[in-house]
Design a protein around this motif. Structure first.
Motif, PDB file in Angstrom:
ATOM      1  N   LEU A  64       2.470   9.166  -8.737  1.00  0.00           N
ATOM      2  CA  LEU A  64       1.422   9.265  -9.750  1.00  0.00           C
ATOM      3  C   LEU A  64       0.696   7.938  -9.941  1.00  0.00           C
ATOM      4  O   LEU A  64      -0.541   7.896  -9.982  1.00  0.00           O
ATOM      5  N   SER A  65       1.442   6.852 -10.026  1.00  0.00           N
ATOM      6  CA  SER A  65       0.792   5.556 -10.226  1.00  0.00           C
ATOM      7  C   SER A  65      -0.025   5.162  -9.001  1.00  0.00           C
ATOM      8  O   SER A  65      -1.084   4.542  -9.129  1.00  0.00           O
ATOM      9  N   GLY A  66       0.429   5.536  -7.809  1.00  0.00           N
ATOM     10  CA  GLY A  66      -0.354   5.267  -6.595  1.00  0.00           C
ATOM     11  C   GLY A  66      -1.674   6.018  -6.612  1.00  0.00           C
ATOM     12  O   GLY A  66      -2.718   5.478  -6.227  1.00  0.00           O
ATOM     13  N   HIS A  67      -1.643   7.276  -7.050  1.00  0.00           N
ATOM     14  CA  HIS A  67      -2.886   8.045  -7.151  1.00  0.00           C
ATOM     15  C   HIS A  67      -3.817   7.464  -8.209  1.00  0.00           C
ATOM     16  O   HIS A  67      -5.035   7.416  -8.008  1.00  0.00           O
ATOM     17  N   MET A  68      -3.247   7.016  -9.329  1.00  0.00           N
ATOM     18  CA  MET A  68      -4.073   6.439 -10.386  1.00  0.00           C
ATOM     19  C   MET A  68      -4.716   5.128  -9.938  1.00  0.00           C
ATOM     20  O   MET A  68      -5.789   4.772 -10.417  1.00  0.00           O
ATOM     21  N   LEU A  69      -4.064   4.420  -9.002  1.00  0.00           N
ATOM     22  CA  LEU A  69      -4.608   3.161  -8.485  1.00  0.00           C
ATOM     23  C   LEU A  69      -5.468   3.366  -7.236  1.00  0.00           C
ATOM     24  O   LEU A  69      -5.883   2.401  -6.600  1.00  0.00           O
ATOM     25  N   ASN A  70      -5.699   4.629  -6.870  1.00  0.00           N
ATOM     26  CA  ASN A  70      -6.513   4.994  -5.702  1.00  0.00           C
ATOM     27  C   ASN A  70      -5.960   4.409  -4.409  1.00  0.00           C
ATOM     28  O   ASN A  70      -6.717   3.959  -3.548  1.00  0.00           O
ATOM     29  N   SER A  72      -4.181   4.684  -0.724  1.00  0.00           N
ATOM     30  CA  SER A  72      -4.254   5.680   0.340  1.00  0.00           C
ATOM     31  C   SER A  72      -2.923   6.412   0.442  1.00  0.00           C
ATOM     32  O   SER A  72      -1.889   5.965  -0.069  1.00  0.00           O
ATOM     33  N   PHE A  73      -2.942   7.539   1.141  1.00  0.00           N
ATOM     34  CA  PHE A  73      -1.721   8.328   1.329  1.00  0.00           C
ATOM     35  C   PHE A  73      -0.651   7.507   2.048  1.00  0.00           C
ATOM     36  O   PHE A  73       0.530   7.560   1.686  1.00  0.00           O
ATOM     37  N   GLU A  75      -0.231   4.244   2.013  1.00  0.00           N
ATOM     38  CA  GLU A  75       0.331   3.250   1.093  1.00  0.00           C
ATOM     39  C   GLU A  75       1.325   3.890   0.130  1.00  0.00           C
ATOM     40  O   GLU A  75       2.389   3.323  -0.144  1.00  0.00           O
ATOM     41  N   ILE A  76       0.999   5.074  -0.359  1.00  0.00           N
ATOM     42  CA  ILE A  76       1.904   5.762  -1.282  1.00  0.00           C
ATOM     43  C   ILE A  76       3.210   6.110  -0.561  1.00  0.00           C
ATOM     44  O   ILE A  76       4.297   5.943  -1.129  1.00  0.00           O
ATOM     45  N   ILE A  77       3.130   6.554   0.669  1.00  0.00           N
ATOM     46  CA  ILE A  77       4.341   6.868   1.449  1.00  0.00           C
ATOM     47  C   ILE A  77       5.158   5.599   1.676  1.00  0.00           C
ATOM     48  O   ILE A  77       6.387   5.601   1.549  1.00  0.00           O
ATOM     49  N   TYR A  78       4.508   4.490   1.997  1.00  0.00           N
ATOM     50  CA  TYR A  78       5.192   3.210   2.225  1.00  0.00           C
ATOM     51  C   TYR A  78       5.957   2.774   0.976  1.00  0.00           C
ATOM     52  O   TYR A  78       7.144   2.418   1.045  1.00  0.00           O
ATOM     53  N   PHE A  79       5.293   2.817  -0.182  1.00  0.00           N
ATOM     54  CA  PHE A  79       5.940   2.397  -1.421  1.00  0.00           C
ATOM     55  C   PHE A  79       6.996   3.415  -1.871  1.00  0.00           C
ATOM     56  O   PHE A  79       8.003   3.036  -2.464  1.00  0.00           O
ATOM     57  N   SER A  80       6.782   4.681  -1.586  1.00  0.00           N
ATOM     58  CA  SER A  80       7.796   5.690  -1.897  1.00  0.00           C
ATOM     59  C   SER A  80       9.056   5.459  -1.069  1.00  0.00           C
ATOM     60  O   SER A  80      10.173   5.601  -1.572  1.00  0.00           O
ATOM     61  N   PHE A  81       8.876   5.088   0.202  1.00  0.00           N
ATOM     62  CA  PHE A  81      10.038   4.777   1.038  1.00  0.00           C
ATOM     63  C   PHE A  81      10.768   3.548   0.491  1.00  0.00           C
ATOM     64  O   PHE A  81      11.995   3.510   0.460  1.00  0.00           O
ATOM     65  N   GLY A  82      10.010   2.554   0.043  1.00  0.00           N
ATOM     66  CA  GLY A  82      10.622   1.365  -0.554  1.00  0.00           C
ATOM     67  C   GLY A  82      11.435   1.711  -1.796  1.00  0.00           C
ATOM     68  O   GLY A  82      12.564   1.243  -1.963  1.00  0.00           O
ATOM     69  N   ILE A  83      10.890   2.570  -2.653  1.00  0.00           N
ATOM     70  CA  ILE A  83      11.610   2.991  -3.858  1.00  0.00           C
ATOM     71  C   ILE A  83      12.828   3.837  -3.494  1.00  0.00           C
ATOM     72  O   ILE A  83      13.866   3.751  -4.143  1.00  0.00           O
ATOM     73  N   LEU A  84      12.724   4.628  -2.444  1.00  0.00           N
ATOM     74  CA  LEU A  84      13.862   5.427  -1.988  1.00  0.00           C
ATOM     75  C   LEU A  84      15.035   4.532  -1.605  1.00  0.00           C
ATOM     76  O   LEU A  84      16.168   4.732  -2.051  1.00  0.00           O
ATOM     77  N   TRP A 142      -1.377  -3.530   4.901  1.00  0.00           N
ATOM     78  CA  TRP A 142      -2.640  -3.455   4.186  1.00  0.00           C
ATOM     79  C   TRP A 142      -3.007  -4.766   3.521  1.00  0.00           C
ATOM     80  O   TRP A 142      -4.016  -4.852   2.838  1.00  0.00           O
ATOM     81  N   GLY A 143      -2.210  -5.767   3.669  1.00  0.00           N
ATOM     82  CA  GLY A 143      -2.467  -7.038   3.017  1.00  0.00           C
ATOM     83  C   GLY A 143      -1.813  -7.068   1.644  1.00  0.00           C
ATOM     84  O   GLY A 143      -1.592  -6.043   1.016  1.00  0.00           O
TER      85      GLY A 143
END
Length: 188
Positions: A64-70, A72-73, A75-84, A142-143
């Motif tokens: 949700l926070s990734g979508h609110m920050l616009n 990309s898909f 990036e959201i997958i990358y950060f979701s894997f990190g949280i996992l 992504w920098g």
């Protein structure tokens, strides 16, 4: 920063609710220890349940926070894997530290958490999150603010990601191994 905020939320939840689980058995610990499954298996079940519940909270939060920050898909997958990975590590750390530093005389979870073991667990969790965010920031394609001198080559980014995985593995497995050793030697 979004990853750090979500990870800090996860660390707070694991320290507050997962760390005191072993201590809450209190004076009834001997009954659990004499059960056919044993304390080691009870610890594994508690770990699995804690990971499942924390992922049910953390993954939607990252998404949700990734979508609110616009973001990309990808990036959201990358950060979701990190949280996992962080969820596995932080829950294993909390269960392991809870077994290593129990307070079996108190029934109040907030008093258990405010003791030495709970504070130590929270501090280690915060240090782990700081290191993980730096490693994942360096590994990001992504920098990130950690790319001070420009985008590092793919080899350095891969090395940073391997550092994150190694740190997570060591910090998650080491307390669990020590806790398992303590539980198997525990007298009821």
């Amino acid at each position: 920063m979004n990853l750090a905020a979500c990870a800090l939320n996860l660390a707070t939840l694991t320290t507050r609710f997962v760390y005191p689980q072993f201590s809450l058995e209190g004076k009834r610990l001997w009954i659990v220890g004499l059960a056919p499954m044993g304390l080691a298996r009870v610890g594994r079940i508690k770990l699995g349940l804690a990971i499942a519940v924390s992922l049910m909270i953390s993954l939607p939060l990252v998404w949700l926070s990734g979508h609110m920050l616009n973001q990309s898909f990808a990036e959201i997958i990358y950060f979701s894997f990190g949280i996992l990975i962080m969820a596995f590590t932080l829950n294993a750390l909390a269960i392991g530290m809870g077994v290593l530093y129990p307070n079996l005389k108190v029934d109040n979870p907030s008093k258990i958490v405010s003791g030495f073991g709970g504070t130590f667990c929270l501090v280690i969790s915060f240090v782990y999150i700081g290191g993980s965010v730096m490693f994942l920031g360096q590994a990001s394609p992504w920098g990130s603010p950690w790319h001070l001198l420009g985008m590092p080559p793919p080899e350095k980014r891969l090395l940073s990601f391997a550092g994150f995985l190694l740190l997570s593995f060591l910090l998650g497995v080491t307390p669990l191994l020590h806790a398992r050793e303590k539980v198997t030697k525990m007298e009821y």
